[in-house]
Design a protein around this motif. Structure first.
Motif, PDB file in Angstrom:
ATOM      1  N   GLY A   1       0.779  -1.179  -0.019  1.00  0.00           N
ATOM      2  CA  GLY A   1       0.026   0.066  -0.039  1.00  0.00           C
ATOM      3  C   GLY A   1       0.955   1.317   0.030  1.00  0.00           C
ATOM      4  O   GLY A   1       1.907   1.312   0.572  1.00  0.00           O
ATOM      5  N   HIS A   2       0.163   2.323  -0.552  1.00  0.00           N
ATOM      6  CA  HIS A   2       1.034   3.488  -0.695  1.00  0.00           C
ATOM      7  C   HIS A   2       1.299   4.189   0.781  1.00  0.00           C
ATOM      8  O   HIS A   2       0.454   4.032   1.648  1.00  0.00           O
ATOM      9  CB  HIS A   2       0.290   4.524  -1.528  1.00  0.00           C
ATOM     10  N   TYR A   3       2.427   4.931   0.942  1.00  0.00           N
ATOM     11  CA  TYR A   3       2.799   5.114   2.627  1.00  0.00           C
ATOM     12  C   TYR A   3       1.860   5.913   2.821  1.00  0.00           C
ATOM     13  O   TYR A   3       1.310   6.149   4.279  1.00  0.00           O
ATOM     14  CB  TYR A   3       4.189   5.529   2.511  1.00  0.00           C
ATOM     15  N   LEU A   4       1.294   6.951   2.142  1.00  0.00           N
ATOM     16  CA  LEU A   4       0.110   7.853   2.736  1.00  0.00           C
ATOM     17  C   LEU A   4      -1.174   7.314   3.151  1.00  0.00           C
ATOM     18  O   LEU A   4      -1.746   7.555   4.169  1.00  0.00           O
ATOM     19  CB  LEU A   4       0.032   9.023   1.708  1.00  0.00           C
ATOM     20  N   LEU A   5      -1.551   6.353   2.403  1.00  0.00           N
ATOM     21  CA  LEU A   5      -2.619   5.414   2.961  1.00  0.00           C
ATOM     22  C   LEU A   5      -2.356   4.833   3.994  1.00  0.00           C
ATOM     23  O   LEU A   5      -3.263   4.620   4.987  1.00  0.00           O
ATOM     24  CB  LEU A   5      -3.075   4.330   1.777  1.00  0.00           C
ATOM     25  N   ALA A   6      -1.214   4.152   4.156  1.00  0.00           N
ATOM     26  CA  ALA A   6      -0.763   3.367   5.447  1.00  0.00           C
ATOM     27  C   ALA A   6      -0.860   4.334   6.581  1.00  0.00           C
ATOM     28  O   ALA A   6      -1.105   3.893   7.783  1.00  0.00           O
ATOM     29  CB  ALA A   6       0.897   2.666   5.309  1.00  0.00           C
ATOM     30  N   MET A   7      -0.393   5.722   6.509  1.00  0.00           N
ATOM     31  CA  MET A   7      -0.359   6.550   7.470  1.00  0.00           C
ATOM     32  C   MET A   7      -1.873   6.947   7.871  1.00  0.00           C
ATOM     33  O   MET A   7      -2.231   6.968   9.207  1.00  0.00           O
ATOM     34  CB  MET A   7       0.273   7.774   7.206  1.00  0.00           C
ATOM     35  N   GLU A   8      -2.676   7.096   6.829  1.00  0.00           N
ATOM     36  CA  GLU A   8      -4.309   7.185   7.219  1.00  0.00           C
ATOM     37  C   GLU A   8      -4.727   5.920   8.087  1.00  0.00           C
ATOM     38  O   GLU A   8      -5.507   6.131   9.019  1.00  0.00           O
ATOM     39  CB  GLU A   8      -4.699   7.306   5.779  1.00  0.00           C
ATOM     40  N   TRP A   9      -4.401   4.716   7.681  1.00  0.00           N
ATOM     41  CA  TRP A   9      -5.045   3.675   8.267  1.00  0.00           C
ATOM     42  C   TRP A   9      -4.524   3.686   9.787  1.00  0.00           C
ATOM     43  O   TRP A   9      -5.313   3.194  10.723  1.00  0.00           O
ATOM     44  CB  TRP A   9      -4.341   2.459   7.604  1.00  0.00           C
ATOM     45  N   GLU A  10      -2.970   3.895   9.984  1.00  0.00           N
ATOM     46  CA  GLU A  10      -2.438   3.897  11.209  1.00  0.00           C
ATOM     47  C   GLU A  10      -3.229   4.786  12.281  1.00  0.00           C
ATOM     48  O   GLU A  10      -3.573   4.730  13.531  1.00  0.00           O
ATOM     49  CB  GLU A  10      -1.160   4.084  10.955  1.00  0.00           C
ATOM     50  N   GLU A  11      -3.473   6.155  11.654  1.00  0.00           N
ATOM     51  CA  GLU A  11      -4.102   7.199  12.340  1.00  0.00           C
ATOM     52  C   GLU A  11      -5.729   6.777  12.803  1.00  0.00           C
ATOM     53  O   GLU A  11      -6.139   6.989  13.887  1.00  0.00           O
ATOM     54  CB  GLU A  11      -4.198   8.518  11.513  1.00  0.00           C
TER      55      GLU A  11
ATOM     56  N   ALA B   1      -5.355   4.201  15.609  1.00  0.00           N
ATOM     57  CA  ALA B   1      -4.659   4.789  16.662  1.00  0.00           C
ATOM     58  C   ALA B   1      -5.908   5.347  17.260  1.00  0.00           C
ATOM     59  O   ALA B   1      -6.164   5.662  18.567  1.00  0.00           O
ATOM     60  CB  ALA B   1      -3.591   5.984  16.461  1.00  0.00           C
ATOM     61  N   GLN B   2      -6.906   6.107  16.697  1.00  0.00           N
ATOM     62  CA  GLN B   2      -8.057   6.750  17.117  1.00  0.00           C
ATOM     63  C   GLN B   2      -8.923   6.013  17.636  1.00  0.00           C
ATOM     64  O   GLN B   2      -9.711   6.274  18.620  1.00  0.00           O
ATOM     65  CB  GLN B   2      -8.645   7.777  15.979  1.00  0.00           C
ATOM     66  N   HIS B   3      -9.289   4.746  16.998  1.00  0.00           N
ATOM     67  CA  HIS B   3     -10.372   3.989  17.423  1.00  0.00           C
ATOM     68  C   HIS B   3     -10.085   2.611  18.045  1.00  0.00           C
ATOM     69  O   HIS B   3     -11.091   1.826  18.156  1.00  0.00           O
ATOM     70  CB  HIS B   3     -11.154   3.536  16.246  1.00  0.00           C
ATOM     71  N   GLY B   4      -8.913   2.301  17.873  1.00  0.00           N
ATOM     72  CA  GLY B   4      -8.796   0.716  18.347  1.00  0.00           C
ATOM     73  C   GLY B   4      -7.616   0.317  19.055  1.00  0.00           C
ATOM     74  O   GLY B   4      -7.157  -0.614  19.197  1.00  0.00           O
ATOM     75  N   THR B   5      -6.990   1.475  20.002  1.00  0.00           N
ATOM     76  CA  THR B   5      -5.860   1.110  20.549  1.00  0.00           C
ATOM     77  C   THR B   5      -6.147   0.773  22.257  1.00  0.00           C
ATOM     78  O   THR B   5      -5.290  -0.032  22.946  1.00  0.00           O
ATOM     79  CB  THR B   5      -4.672   2.524  20.712  1.00  0.00           C
ATOM     80  N   ASN B   6      -7.195   1.093  22.527  1.00  0.00           N
ATOM     81  CA  ASN B   6      -7.534   0.800  24.045  1.00  0.00           C
ATOM     82  C   ASN B   6      -8.666   0.108  24.289  1.00  0.00           C
ATOM     83  O   ASN B   6      -9.430   0.432  25.248  1.00  0.00           O
ATOM     84  CB  ASN B   6      -7.668   2.211  24.885  1.00  0.00           C
ATOM     85  N   ILE B   7      -9.083  -0.906  23.497  1.00  0.00           N
ATOM     86  CA  ILE B   7     -10.290  -1.641  23.582  1.00  0.00           C
ATOM     87  C   ILE B   7      -9.991  -2.792  24.382  1.00  0.00           C
ATOM     88  O   ILE B   7      -9.025  -3.516  24.069  1.00  0.00           O
ATOM     89  CB  ILE B   7     -10.807  -1.864  22.241  1.00  0.00           C
ATOM     90  N   SER B   8     -10.837  -3.051  25.287  1.00  0.00           N
ATOM     91  CA  SER B   8     -10.875  -4.148  25.994  1.00  0.00           C
ATOM     92  C   SER B   8     -11.089  -5.580  25.184  1.00  0.00           C
ATOM     93  O   SER B   8     -11.298  -5.526  24.180  1.00  0.00           O
ATOM     94  CB  SER B   8     -11.962  -4.159  27.169  1.00  0.00           C
ATOM     95  N   GLN B   9     -10.841  -6.708  25.792  1.00  0.00           N
ATOM     96  CA  GLN B   9     -10.785  -8.080  25.247  1.00  0.00           C
ATOM     97  C   GLN B   9     -12.508  -8.261  24.966  1.00  0.00           C
ATOM     98  O   GLN B   9     -12.686  -8.652  23.976  1.00  0.00           O
ATOM     99  CB  GLN B   9     -10.373  -9.292  26.191  1.00  0.00           C
ATOM    100  N   GLU B  10     -13.255  -7.672  25.640  1.00  0.00           N
ATOM    101  CA  GLU B  10     -14.804  -7.860  25.471  1.00  0.00           C
ATOM    102  C   GLU B  10     -15.054  -6.965  24.375  1.00  0.00           C
ATOM    103  O   GLU B  10     -15.976  -7.422  23.358  1.00  0.00           O
ATOM    104  CB  GLU B  10     -15.551  -7.157  26.791  1.00  0.00           C
TER     105      GLU B  10
END
Length: 358
Positions: free
Chosen positions: A204-214, A217-226
């Motif tokens: 994937g293009h690096y700009l898209l990869a940056m968008e995905w990672e952002e 980071a915004q929606h999925g870094t601190n979600i519990s196992q549940e």
């Protein structure tokens, strides 16, 4: 990101002339029609579809384009007002356009089918529509509820028996279903950190990869196992409804929402087929979703979609049988694009080289 009709026509001509490598484009849609509060700021005002006059201007605008630029379908989205949507369905049909895309959130699936929408995207539509809380959902409740909280509620409220009539209505009216299972799977994979299981992300293009990672980071870094389990279960329930729809005669299309989070064009199509198969859809039906069904949807199955004398010779030759294992669609020997032939090693050389590091 959306390309203009003129761009798509130009790409198609370059592919036909062997100036550019890419798939043939047999049809394309408009920018999303998303109601007066959801339109792109650069769009003309009639894209707001706030009333019949907007609808008339919009459909006439696309109908009056040169044939080579004209879209095949009008792309519906979430926030078209119901009366505008019904007018759009009527007038689009009069001017020869199909309606494809999302089901407006304030409308029921039955209403959209009856209005004449030709294909509907995303498997989640059944979970919303076959819910004991459907009235609340349509009236606006829970639209702002975070997915980690919304998904368990929707799973609990889902009524499979209610969906049978929806499946049968779609089949009877010959409305195609484009489940795009990758959108829900990648939501789950993203929050679960299963990036290594996704195909093609290193290309994937690096700009898209940056968008995905952002986004992650915004929606999925601190979600519990549940919470992770809720994303997983919602994905699996979505896939199960697609399998049930297919068993009731709904015709499937293989789409992926490419370039949404971690959907890499080409790679994601193979993953979509694998997801359909894993859901319990037989592999022959899965292959039809990626071949003849799309041709039938666009009304060009007399020219493409199956191997018949006189049809366009766009073929893929595999070294392994995909009926036995759908992942064998990745075991490509040769691609025939009319008179142009690509061997496997040639195709590998066309990818980004070297791939982007993860």
């Amino acid at each position: 990101m959306y390309a203009c009709m003129q761009d798509k026509a130009s790409w198609q001509q370059k592919v036909d002339d062997s100036v550019m490598v890419g798939p043939r484009l047999h049809g394309w849609g408009t920018f999303p029609l998303n109601g007066p509060n959801g339109m792109h700021p650069d769009s003309p005002l009639f894209h707001g579809t706030k009333d019949y006059e907007d609808v008339r201007q919009l459909v006439d605008h696309y109908a009056n384009m040169p044939d080579e630029h004209q879209p095949t379908f009008l792309k519906t989205y979430n926030w078209i007002p119901p009366e505008s949507y019904k007018a759009l369905a009527r007038y689009a049909k009069e001017r020869g356009f199909k309606l494809s895309g999302h089901m407006p959130r304030t409308m029921t699936l039955a209403d959209v089918i009856d209005a004449g929408q030709n294909s509907i995207a995303h498997a989640r539509l059944f979970i919303f529509d076959c819910s004991s809380q459907q009235a609340e959902l349509r009236s606006g409740q829970h639209w702002d509820t975070p997915l980690v909280d919304l998904y368990p509620m929707l799973i609990q409220a889902f009524e499979e028996d209610t969906c049978v009539s929806r499946y049968e209505q779609m089949a009877e009216k010959q409305v195609f279903l484009n489940p795009t299972l990758m959108t829900r799977r990648n939501d789950y994979y993203g929050v679960a950190g299963k990036f290594s299981d996704m195909l093609g992300t290193d290309y994937g293009h690096y700009l898209l990869a940056m968008e995905w990672e952002e986004d992650i980071a915004q929606h999925g870094t601190n979600i519990s196992q549940e919470g992770i389990a809720a994303f997983r279960d919602f994905y699996h329930l979505s896939a199960a409804t697609v399998a049930q729809a297919s068993k009731h005669g709904v015709v499937l299309l293989a789409g992926t929402d490419s370039w949404s989070e971690y959907n890499v064009p080409g790679f994601s199509l193979h993953e979509e087929l694998q997801a359909m198969s894993a859901a319990g859809i037989d592999n022959f039906t899965v292959l039809q979703a990626a071949t003849i069904n799309g041709a039938k949807y666009f009304g060009i199955d007399d020219r493409i979609g199956s191997i018949t004398v006189g049809k366009v010779a766009d073929l893929i030759m595999l070294d392994s049988n995909p009926i036995l294992d759908i992942s064998n669609t990745l075991d490509i020997n040769t691609v025939f694009q009319g008179k142009v032939i690509y061997k496997a090693e040639h195709i590998e050389g066309l990818k980004c080289n070297p791939p982007r590091k993860k």
